[in-house]
Scaffold this active site. Structure first.
Site, PDB file in Angstrom:
ATOM      1  N   HIS A  55       0.878  -1.176   0.000  1.00 59.10           N
ATOM      2  CA  HIS A  55       0.000   0.000   0.000  1.00 59.10           C
ATOM      3  C   HIS A  55       0.916   1.226   0.000  1.00 59.10           C
ATOM      4  O   HIS A  55       2.026   1.179   0.535  1.00 59.10           O
ATOM      5  CB  HIS A  55      -0.831  -0.056   1.289  1.00 59.10           C
ATOM      6  CG  HIS A  55      -1.880   0.997   1.430  1.00 59.10           C
ATOM      7  ND1 HIS A  55      -1.584   2.276   1.833  1.00 59.10           N
ATOM      8  CD2 HIS A  55      -3.225   0.968   1.245  1.00 59.10           C
ATOM      9  CE1 HIS A  55      -2.710   2.984   1.896  1.00 59.10           C
ATOM     10  NE2 HIS A  55      -3.712   2.210   1.533  1.00 59.10           N
ATOM     11  N   ASP A  82       3.417  -3.793   8.127  1.00 62.72           N
ATOM     12  CA  ASP A  82       2.170  -3.052   7.958  1.00 62.72           C
ATOM     13  C   ASP A  82       1.036  -4.040   8.208  1.00 62.72           C
ATOM     14  O   ASP A  82       0.729  -4.881   7.359  1.00 62.72           O
ATOM     15  CB  ASP A  82       2.123  -2.486   6.529  1.00 62.72           C
ATOM     16  CG  ASP A  82       0.757  -1.902   6.179  1.00 62.72           C
ATOM     17  OD1 ASP A  82      -0.174  -2.023   6.999  1.00 62.72           O
ATOM     18  OD2 ASP A  82       0.629  -1.345   5.073  1.00 62.72           O
ATOM     19  N   GLN A 135      -4.340  -4.702   7.402  1.00 58.63           N
ATOM     20  CA  GLN A 135      -5.385  -5.655   6.989  1.00 58.63           C
ATOM     21  C   GLN A 135      -5.356  -6.949   7.798  1.00 58.63           C
ATOM     22  O   GLN A 135      -6.144  -7.860   7.537  1.00 58.63           O
ATOM     23  CB  GLN A 135      -5.244  -5.989   5.493  1.00 58.63           C
ATOM     24  CG  GLN A 135      -5.382  -4.816   4.564  1.00 58.63           C
ATOM     25  CD  GLN A 135      -6.798  -4.244   4.519  1.00 58.63           C
ATOM     26  OE1 GLN A 135      -7.754  -4.852   4.993  1.00 58.63           O
ATOM     27  NE2 GLN A 135      -6.927  -3.046   3.983  1.00 58.63           N
ATOM     28  N   LYS A 191      -9.809  -0.457  10.968  1.00 55.02           N
ATOM     29  CA  LYS A 191      -9.843  -1.716  10.215  1.00 55.02           C
ATOM     30  C   LYS A 191      -9.959  -2.910  11.160  1.00 55.02           C
ATOM     31  O   LYS A 191      -9.791  -4.066  10.755  1.00 55.02           O
ATOM     32  CB  LYS A 191      -8.598  -1.836   9.345  1.00 55.02           C
ATOM     33  CG  LYS A 191      -8.587  -0.811   8.197  1.00 55.02           C
ATOM     34  CD  LYS A 191      -7.452  -1.090   7.242  1.00 55.02           C
ATOM     35  CE  LYS A 191      -7.074   0.097   6.415  1.00 55.02           C
ATOM     36  NZ  LYS A 191      -8.047   0.423   5.376  1.00 55.02           N
ATOM     37  N   CYS A 205      -4.758   2.401  -3.585  1.00 56.75           N
ATOM     38  CA  CYS A 205      -3.524   2.959  -3.002  1.00 56.75           C
ATOM     39  C   CYS A 205      -2.355   1.991  -3.199  1.00 56.75           C
ATOM     40  O   CYS A 205      -1.504   1.848  -2.308  1.00 56.75           O
ATOM     41  CB  CYS A 205      -3.686   3.305  -1.533  1.00 56.75           C
ATOM     42  SG  CYS A 205      -5.014   4.446  -1.214  1.00 56.75           S
TER      43      CYS A 205
HETATM   44  N1  7TS Z   1      -1.697  -0.444   4.760  1.00 55.71           N
HETATM   45  C1  7TS Z   1      -2.617  -1.216   4.179  1.00 55.71           C
HETATM   46  C2  7TS Z   1      -2.262  -2.605   3.768  1.00 55.71           C
HETATM   47  C3  7TS Z   1      -3.902  -0.715   3.960  1.00 55.71           C
HETATM   48  O1  7TS Z   1      -4.806  -1.494   3.386  1.00 55.71           O
HETATM   49  C4  7TS Z   1      -4.206   0.604   4.369  1.00 55.71           C
HETATM   50  C5  7TS Z   1      -5.534   1.223   4.092  1.00 55.71           C
HETATM   51  C6  7TS Z   1      -3.218   1.352   5.011  1.00 55.71           C
HETATM   52  C7  7TS Z   1      -1.973   0.803   5.180  1.00 55.71           C
HETATM   53  C8  7TS Z   1      -3.469   2.719   5.514  1.00 55.71           C
HETATM   54  O2  7TS Z   1      -4.344   2.713   6.580  1.00 55.71           O
HETATM   55  P1  7TS Z   1      -4.897   4.087   7.173  1.00 55.71           P
HETATM   56  O3  7TS Z   1      -5.901   3.659   8.178  1.00 55.71           O
HETATM   57  O4  7TS Z   1      -3.740   4.809   7.769  1.00 55.71           O
HETATM   58  O5  7TS Z   1      -5.500   4.839   6.029  1.00 55.71           O
HETATM   59  N2  7TS Z   1      -6.218   0.621   3.033  1.00 55.71           N
HETATM   60  C9  7TS Z   1      -7.354   1.042   2.437  1.00 55.71           C
HETATM   61  C10 7TS Z   1      -7.919   0.313   1.387  1.00 55.71           C
HETATM   62  O6  7TS Z   1      -7.465  -0.718   0.935  1.00 55.71           O
HETATM   63  N3  7TS Z   1      -9.019   0.944   0.988  1.00 55.71           N
HETATM   64  O7  7TS Z   1      -9.179   2.041   1.712  1.00 55.71           O
HETATM   65  C11 7TS Z   1      -8.141   2.120   2.638  1.00 55.71           C
END
Ligand code: 7TS
Length: 412
Positions: free
Chosen positions: A124, A201, A204, A227, A367
């Site tokens: 990501h 990371d 997920q 999440k 992303c």
């Molecule tokens: N890493 C992964 C693997 C992700 O899926 C996401 C967000 C992030 C980092 C960033 O997380 P945040 O909470 O800091 O934004 N992924 C997604 C997605 O797949 N669709 O919307 C957000």
């Protein structure tokens, strides 16, 4: 309870009773954000009603109550990921903030010209751009572990890419596009063998599979509350104590200091030196309630059920002619996150048709633009499931895709 009670679980999530475009809501955008159970909504609401105050500042009763709640959740998070010490748990605004903190603090201090940073081809942007920009600033080399044709991490390539010059390996635990669960422990072993650190990371993974940072041998582990059933605006960075102690803060301000004079300052102990300013206290309370909810259901139930959903969905999706599925077509080491394209129909057009049927999916590059490039597409549709989804939801998704196929075929 030895089998998950889906009806009971669905009742815990009030939003699922909503209609979308006059159709029953089928929420399949769980990789973007999970919905919140009543327990979490109530915990946040109660906090605002009964305990709302700032933390670690005032000494009145309400402030002490808020601080106790906040620190109790830190302890809960420590247990949730099996960290060795509560001081290793830093509250952030989310996974992105956590990963940037590592790059800006550890990276800025310990990466030099000629060093190598190894990441994967399925990251990501949140676990790519911080390292890309660090490498550019430091004249370090950024290397990518490639994928196998079925969308898993190529561990033979990992062995080639991680060398004596590697100082940091960063990898996603579960891909938000391909759904694969990466062998983090094996990567961490390769990293540690050459004296590099392992950054994970876990955006997920948290809320889907049990996380044990010590067992994984992660040096840093980042994730977001939203999440894993908690509200937005709160996240966690786990870091090994000896690493955090060596690191300098990247955000300065209230509550992260020991002493301040006009021209110099000294820092508070970890984790507080990384928590400048007023945090998302109600969000942290919600994170605590989310952890309680997950533990109540148990990861055994969650992983078993997600496995069932994965099997069912893969079987159903594979039957749709003209559907290209990206990522492994077997359910081993994989979560129910499915990226696909139908014929030459643009992903956004397909997602719009699905939305009209009440099926909420995401279309776009998710992303992960470099991964899209490797897959030879500019966008995919992504259906991502969680424990409140059912086989019926998958049937409705499949029907809606078939409907879209007919619609576009006739439109031609
Ligand atoms: N890493 C992964 C693997 C992700 O899926 C996401 C967000 C992030 C980092 C960033 O997380 P945040 O909470 O800091 O934004 N992924 C997604 C997605 O797949 N669709 O919307 C957000």
């Amino acid at each position: 309870m030895d089998k998950i009670d889906i009806e009971k679980i669905r009742n815990d999530f009030p939003i699922l009773k909503n209609k979308i475009n006059d159709e029953t809501l089928i929420y399949l955008d769980n990789a973007a954000t999970l919905q919140m159970p009543k327990d979490v909504l109530t915990a946040c609401d109660n906090f605002y009603h009964d305990a709302y105050s700032n933390v670690h500042r005032s000494s009145h009763t309400l402030a002490i109550k808020a601080t106790q709640i906040y620190e109790t959740v830190r302890k809960k998070v420590q247990k949730f990921i099996n960290a060795a010490d509560t001081s290793e748990i830093i509250f952030t605004s989310g996974c992105t903030a956590s990963l940037n903190l590592v790059a800006l603090s550890w990276g800025e201090s310990f990466i030099s010209a000629g060093d190598e940073i190894v990441i994967t081809a399925m990251e990501h942007h949140s676990n790519l751009i911080p390292w890309q920009q660090l490498a550019l600033r430091k004249k370090a080399k950024l290397k990518f572990i490639e994928l196998t044709p079925d969308g898993r991490l190529d561990m033979n390539d990992a062995v080639q890419k991680i060398t004596s010059k590697t100082k940091l390996v960063a990898a996603v635990h579960v891909s938000n596009v391909l759904g694969v669960i990466n062998p983090i422990k094996k990567l961490a072993s390769l990293a540690h063998k050459v004296g590099a650190i392992m950054v994970v990371d876990g955006a997920q993974a948290a809320g889907h599979i049990p996380i044990d940072v010590q067992q994984l041998e992660a040096d840093f582990y980042a994730f977001s509350g939203h999440k894993m059933l908690a509200p937005t605006g709160v996240g966690v960075l786990y870091g090994r104590k000896y690493l955090l102690e060596k690191m300098t803060p990247v955000m300065y301000g209230g509550e992260m200091i020991e002493h301040v004079s006009r021209f110099t300052s000294s820092w508070a102990e970890i984790p507080f030196k990384f928590e400048a300013g007023t945090p998302n206290i109600a969000g942290v309370r919600g994170l605590g309630a989310a952890i309680d909810y997950l533990n109540k259901i148990s990861f055994k139930m969650i992983t078993e059920y997600e496995q069932e959903l994965t099997d069912y969905a893969l079987n159903a999706l594979k039957k749709i002619t003209a559907l290209t599925i990206y990522g492994p077509l077997t359910s081993k080491e994989r979560l129910p996150i499915f990226s696909f394209n139908l014929d030459k129909i643009h992903a956004h057009d397909l997602a719009t048709i699905l939305d009209a049927e009440g099926v909420e999916v995401r279309a776009g590059h998710h992303c992960a633009e470099p991964l899209m490039t490797d897959l030879g597409v500019i966008a995919t549709v992504r259906a991502s499931l969680y424990i409140y989804n059912t086989e019926k939801d998958i049937d409705i998704l499949v029907e809606a895709i078939e409907k879209a196929r007919n619609f576009f075929n006739h439109g031609n």
